[in-house]
Scaffold this motif. Structure first.
Motif, PDB file in Angstrom:
ATOM      1  N   HIS A 277       1.931 -30.272  -1.299  1.00 36.75           N
ATOM      2  CA  HIS A 277       2.903 -30.816  -0.351  1.00 36.75           C
ATOM      3  C   HIS A 277       2.433 -32.191   0.093  1.00 36.75           C
ATOM      4  O   HIS A 277       1.392 -32.319   0.747  1.00 36.75           O
ATOM      5  N   GLU A 278       3.200 -33.208  -0.281  1.00 35.51           N
ATOM      6  CA  GLU A 278       2.875 -34.597   0.083  1.00 35.51           C
ATOM      7  C   GLU A 278       1.439 -34.950  -0.306  1.00 35.51           C
ATOM      8  O   GLU A 278       0.701 -35.608   0.444  1.00 35.51           O
ATOM      9  N   GLY A 279       1.007 -34.464  -1.496  1.00 34.55           N
ATOM     10  CA  GLY A 279      -0.328 -34.763  -1.990  1.00 34.55           C
ATOM     11  C   GLY A 279      -1.411 -33.828  -1.488  1.00 34.55           C
ATOM     12  O   GLY A 279      -2.568 -33.928  -1.924  1.00 34.55           O
ATOM     13  N   GLN A 280      -1.059 -32.919  -0.576  1.00 28.37           N
ATOM     14  CA  GLN A 280      -2.041 -31.987  -0.024  1.00 28.37           C
ATOM     15  C   GLN A 280      -1.896 -30.623  -0.698  1.00 28.37           C
ATOM     16  O   GLN A 280      -0.798 -30.073  -0.792  1.00 28.37           O
ATOM     17  N   ARG A 281      -3.008 -30.090  -1.178  1.00 30.01           N
ATOM     18  CA  ARG A 281      -2.978 -28.778  -1.804  1.00 30.01           C
ATOM     19  C   ARG A 281      -2.926 -27.694  -0.725  1.00 30.01           C
ATOM     20  O   ARG A 281      -3.684 -27.719   0.240  1.00 30.01           O
ATOM     21  N   VAL A 282      -2.029 -26.746  -0.919  1.00 28.28           N
ATOM     22  CA  VAL A 282      -1.835 -25.644   0.038  1.00 28.28           C
ATOM     23  C   VAL A 282      -1.962 -24.329  -0.712  1.00 28.28           C
ATOM     24  O   VAL A 282      -1.399 -24.173  -1.797  1.00 28.28           O
ATOM     25  N   ARG A 283      -2.699 -23.396  -0.123  1.00 26.13           N
ATOM     26  CA  ARG A 283      -2.813 -22.061  -0.703  1.00 26.13           C
ATOM     27  C   ARG A 283      -2.268 -21.048   0.305  1.00 26.13           C
ATOM     28  O   ARG A 283      -2.663 -21.051   1.476  1.00 26.13           O
ATOM     29  N   VAL A 284      -1.369 -20.181  -0.167  1.00 28.23           N
ATOM     30  CA  VAL A 284      -0.836 -19.096   0.657  1.00 28.23           C
ATOM     31  C   VAL A 284      -1.340 -17.785   0.064  1.00 28.23           C
ATOM     32  O   VAL A 284      -1.086 -17.487  -1.112  1.00 28.23           O
ATOM     33  N   VAL A 285      -2.040 -17.035   0.883  1.00 24.53           N
ATOM     34  CA  VAL A 285      -2.600 -15.751   0.469  1.00 24.53           C
ATOM     35  C   VAL A 285      -1.717 -14.636   1.012  1.00 24.53           C
ATOM     36  O   VAL A 285      -1.338 -14.651   2.191  1.00 24.53           O
ATOM     37  N   GLY A 286      -1.379 -13.673   0.170  1.00 22.32           N
ATOM     38  CA  GLY A 286      -0.571 -12.541   0.603  1.00 22.32           C
ATOM     39  C   GLY A 286      -1.271 -11.237   0.301  1.00 22.32           C
ATOM     40  O   GLY A 286      -1.731 -11.020  -0.832  1.00 22.32           O
ATOM     41  N   VAL A 287      -1.394 -10.370   1.303  1.00 27.22           N
ATOM     42  CA  VAL A 287      -2.143  -9.120   1.116  1.00 27.22           C
ATOM     43  C   VAL A 287      -1.217  -7.914   1.210  1.00 27.22           C
ATOM     44  O   VAL A 287      -0.166  -7.949   1.858  1.00 27.22           O
ATOM     45  N   ASP A 288      -1.631  -6.834   0.567  1.00 28.84           N
ATOM     46  CA  ASP A 288      -0.859  -5.606   0.517  1.00 28.84           C
ATOM     47  C   ASP A 288      -0.960  -4.873   1.848  1.00 28.84           C
ATOM     48  O   ASP A 288      -1.887  -5.098   2.644  1.00 28.84           O
ATOM     49  N   TYR A 289       0.001  -3.961   2.077  1.00 28.72           N
ATOM     50  CA  TYR A 289      -0.093  -3.089   3.245  1.00 28.72           C
ATOM     51  C   TYR A 289      -1.311  -2.181   3.066  1.00 28.72           C
ATOM     52  O   TYR A 289      -1.510  -1.612   1.985  1.00 28.72           O
ATOM     53  N   PRO A 290      -2.136  -2.012   4.101  1.00 32.41           N
ATOM     54  CA  PRO A 290      -3.462  -1.421   3.893  1.00 32.41           C
ATOM     55  C   PRO A 290      -3.548   0.098   3.852  1.00 32.41           C
ATOM     56  O   PRO A 290      -4.580   0.627   3.443  1.00 32.41           O
ATOM     57  N   MET A 291      -2.535   0.830   4.291  1.00 31.46           N
ATOM     58  CA  MET A 291      -2.675   2.278   4.368  1.00 31.46           C
ATOM     59  C   MET A 291      -2.139   2.955   3.119  1.00 31.46           C
ATOM     60  O   MET A 291      -1.215   2.478   2.482  1.00 31.46           O
ATOM     61  N   SER A 292      -2.744   4.086   2.792  1.00 34.07           N
ATOM     62  CA  SER A 292      -2.260   4.899   1.687  1.00 34.07           C
ATOM     63  C   SER A 292      -1.322   5.948   2.259  1.00 34.07           C
ATOM     64  O   SER A 292      -1.742   6.808   3.024  1.00 34.07           O
ATOM     65  N   GLY A 293      -0.030   5.905   1.881  1.00 34.00           N
ATOM     66  CA  GLY A 293       0.930   6.819   2.504  1.00 34.00           C
ATOM     67  C   GLY A 293       1.020   6.496   3.977  1.00 34.00           C
ATOM     68  O   GLY A 293       1.258   5.367   4.376  1.00 34.00           O
ATOM     69  N   ARG A 294       0.791   7.479   4.832  1.00 36.69           N
ATOM     70  CA  ARG A 294       0.847   7.289   6.284  1.00 36.69           C
ATOM     71  C   ARG A 294      -0.532   7.431   6.929  1.00 36.69           C
ATOM     72  O   ARG A 294      -0.648   7.566   8.141  1.00 36.69           O
ATOM     73  N   SER A 295      -1.573   7.432   6.123  1.00 36.02           N
ATOM     74  CA  SER A 295      -2.917   7.652   6.649  1.00 36.02           C
ATOM     75  C   SER A 295      -3.529   6.352   7.151  1.00 36.02           C
ATOM     76  O   SER A 295      -3.558   5.346   6.439  1.00 36.02           O
ATOM     77  N   HIS A 296      -4.040   6.373   8.371  1.00 39.79           N
ATOM     78  CA  HIS A 296      -4.706   5.209   8.948  1.00 39.79           C
ATOM     79  C   HIS A 296      -6.209   5.235   8.699  1.00 39.79           C
ATOM     80  O   HIS A 296      -6.895   4.270   9.013  1.00 39.79           O
ATOM     81  N   ARG A 297      -6.703   6.299   8.107  1.00 36.21           N
ATOM     82  CA  ARG A 297      -8.152   6.441   7.955  1.00 36.21           C
ATOM     83  C   ARG A 297      -8.725   5.433   6.969  1.00 36.21           C
ATOM     84  O   ARG A 297      -9.897   5.088   7.041  1.00 36.21           O
ATOM     85  N   VAL A 298      -7.901   4.970   6.046  1.00 38.97           N
ATOM     86  CA  VAL A 298      -8.398   4.066   5.021  1.00 38.97           C
ATOM     87  C   VAL A 298      -8.084   2.606   5.337  1.00 38.97           C
ATOM     88  O   VAL A 298      -8.354   1.724   4.525  1.00 38.97           O
ATOM     89  N   LYS A 299      -7.531   2.339   6.505  1.00 32.68           N
ATOM     90  CA  LYS A 299      -7.038   0.994   6.802  1.00 32.68           C
ATOM     91  C   LYS A 299      -8.128  -0.066   6.686  1.00 32.68           C
ATOM     92  O   LYS A 299      -7.944  -1.066   5.976  1.00 32.68           O
ATOM     93  N   ALA A 300      -9.249   0.108   7.362  1.00 30.73           N
ATOM     94  CA  ALA A 300     -10.297  -0.910   7.373  1.00 30.73           C
ATOM     95  C   ALA A 300     -10.848  -1.138   5.968  1.00 30.73           C
ATOM     96  O   ALA A 300     -11.074  -2.289   5.552  1.00 30.73           O
ATOM     97  N   GLU A 301     -11.042  -0.055   5.224  1.00 33.17           N
ATOM     98  CA  GLU A 301     -11.582  -0.181   3.870  1.00 33.17           C
ATOM     99  C   GLU A 301     -10.611  -0.937   2.959  1.00 33.17           C
ATOM    100  O   GLU A 301     -11.013  -1.832   2.205  1.00 33.17           O
ATOM    101  N   ARG A 302      -9.329  -0.614   3.045  1.00 38.38           N
ATOM    102  CA  ARG A 302      -8.353  -1.271   2.191  1.00 38.38           C
ATOM    103  C   ARG A 302      -8.142  -2.733   2.589  1.00 38.38           C
ATOM    104  O   ARG A 302      -7.899  -3.582   1.737  1.00 38.38           O
ATOM    105  N   MET A 303      -8.219  -3.021   3.872  1.00 39.84           N
ATOM    106  CA  MET A 303      -8.097  -4.415   4.300  1.00 39.84           C
ATOM    107  C   MET A 303      -9.248  -5.242   3.747  1.00 39.84           C
ATOM    108  O   MET A 303      -9.049  -6.372   3.281  1.00 39.84           O
ATOM    109  N   ALA A 304     -10.464  -4.679   3.775  1.00 40.60           N
ATOM    110  CA  ALA A 304     -11.617  -5.395   3.238  1.00 40.60           C
ATOM    111  C   ALA A 304     -11.463  -5.630   1.740  1.00 40.60           C
ATOM    112  O   ALA A 304     -11.797  -6.712   1.228  1.00 40.60           O
ATOM    113  N   GLN A 305     -10.946  -4.633   1.032  1.00 42.07           N
ATOM    114  CA  GLN A 305     -10.712  -4.790  -0.408  1.00 42.07           C
ATOM    115  C   GLN A 305      -9.679  -5.876  -0.685  1.00 42.07           C
ATOM    116  O   GLN A 305      -9.859  -6.703  -1.586  1.00 42.07           O
ATOM    117  N   SER A 306      -8.601  -5.869   0.099  1.00 39.61           N
ATOM    118  CA  SER A 306      -7.562  -6.883  -0.080  1.00 39.61           C
ATOM    119  C   SER A 306      -8.116  -8.282   0.170  1.00 39.61           C
ATOM    120  O   SER A 306      -7.811  -9.231  -0.568  1.00 39.61           O
TER     121      SER A 306
END
Length: 405
Positions: A277-306
């Motif tokens: 953009h106007e000579g400036q390099r821009v990076r947009v990072v997009g991450v997946d939703y962190p939970m498996s199904g409806r379980s919140h137990r894996v949230k921190a681990e999946r966020m770190a992986q993402s």
């Protein structure tokens, strides 16, 4: 099924509270009306379990769904507000009876049938009048909230000042939509209007931060609406929990088809996208939703992986932005150099008083702007909803303008 059990118990509780607060209210035909309304509301909620999530009611689909949602909200308000008043009323009555018994035990007792003294009578009258106001308040609040929920989005302008922002990025504009929930209450026309609003605002980049659709029968129209994006750098999207629940494979395939046809929409799943953009390099990072199904137990681990995968190869010469559905990803994004993180998921709690979310305790990052050092997070109140009830948190299409601090 668990939600239906809870709603059934809420309706039973609302009936019990109303009988306690206003003994003569639920009698005769009024009891019949209450029972019919409760059963109809539960039937509307139960119907998708029998006929499939995407099935429409045989008659009055939208009207009955709106009625069911409004009735359920009113019942919840009756239980939440009425229960403490009913308990307090019983406590006052018990105290009055205890004083009457104590007086009758004296040598010169007051008549057992004597009226209560002034302060006790005043408390009784106050509690009685307050209790009778509960159903009126519940119906009124539900009606106002439902009206606000279906009244359409606002375009919210937000200026974000970032330290050391390159000159080329000063004035860069981002349009954000999130939590649209195309389905029972939101159609593809509404989504078209949201994309058109970002087009008319002249943003440089459009983003969609998850929970796009609930009704896969509308998937083609949904992708057509997103493809109307006219932003200079197109539209970047991430997944939310509802994509995972409603049909992840079909939704990802639909995004891929749009991109394959040369459309302006690109889905990022633990990935990044670079542009200049106007000579400036821009990076947009997009991450997946962190939970498996409806379980919140894996949230921190999946966020770190993402974070490990999505930010791989990041350069300090880039201006880096992050898209995430769940706002709890913000610290990981900030640690890896994302200047600005955009999120949704919370709907801003959908209820706020004087700008403060009523359920502020539900999420660490609920609504609006947050900072960690020189890095910022913006959590949108949501562009749509799966339940059309809003008080103090209007649906929004957000237009964010970056400025050098």
């Amino acid at each position: 099924m668990g939600r239906l059990v809870i709603l059934f118990l809420v309706n039973v509780g609302a009936g019990a509270v109303l009988r306690s607060l206003w003994p003569g209210l639920l009698r005769g035909w009024r009891l019949g009306v209450f029972a019919f309304g409760a059963l109809l509301s539960l039937a509307v909620w139960y119907f998708p379990l029998l006929a499939g999530h995407q099935a429409e009611l045989p008659v009055g689909n939208v009207a009955l769904r709106v009625f069911s949602a409004g009735w359920s909200i009113a019942a919840i308000i009756v239980v939440l507000l009425g229960t403490p008043i009913a308990l307090l009323s019983r406590w006052v009555e018990r105290g009055a009876r205890a004083r009457a018994l104590a007086a009758s035990a004296k040598e010169t007792p007051a008549p057992a049938t004597a009226p209560a003294s002034g302060p006790v009578l005043s408390r009784r009258s106050l509690l009685t009048n307050t209790g009778r106001a509960v159903p009126v308040l519940a119906v009124g609040t539900s009606s106002v909230g439902m009206a606000s929920g279906v009244s359409g989005f606002t375009v919210r302008e937000v200026e974000v000042r970032l330290p050391n922002l390159p000159k080329a990025m000063d004035g860069f504009r981002i349009g954000q939509i999130t939590d649209v929930h195309v389905g029972n209450f939101i159609d593809t026309g509404y989504l078209h209007d949201a994309v058109r609003a970002m087009n008319e605002a002249g943003v440089d980049l459009q983003v969609m931060t998850g929970d796009l659709i609930d009704d896969l029968d509308q998937l083609d129209g949904t992708m057509e609406a997103l493809s109307a994006c006219k932003a200079r750098h197109g539209m970047l999207a991430v997944l939310g929990n509802h994509e995972h629940w409603r049909g992840l494979r079909a939704i990802r395939r639909a995004y891929a088809d749009v991109e394959a046809r040369g459309g302006p929409v690109k889905l990022l799943v633990d990935a990044s996208h670079d542009f200049e953009h106007e000579g400036q390099r821009v990076r947009v990072v997009g991450v997946d939703y962190p939970m498996s199904g409806r379980s919140h137990r894996v949230k921190a681990e999946r966020m770190a992986q993402s974070a490990e995968v999505a930010f791989r190869g990041a350069s300090p010469d880039e201006v880096m932005l992050c898209l995430t559905h769940h706002p709890d990803f913000f610290p990981l994004a900030a640690e890896r150099g994302a200047r600005l993180t955009l999120a949704g998921h919370t709907h801003g709690g959908q209820v706020a008083f004087l700008g403060v979310p009523a359920f502020w305790f539900a999420f660490k990052y609920m609504l609006g702007r947050y900072r960690q050092g020189d890095h910022q997070l913006y959590v949108s109140g949501g562009t749509g909803h799966w339940l059309p009830f809003r008080l103090g948190v209007p649906t929004e299409v957000t237009v964010l303008t970056l400025r050098a601090a």
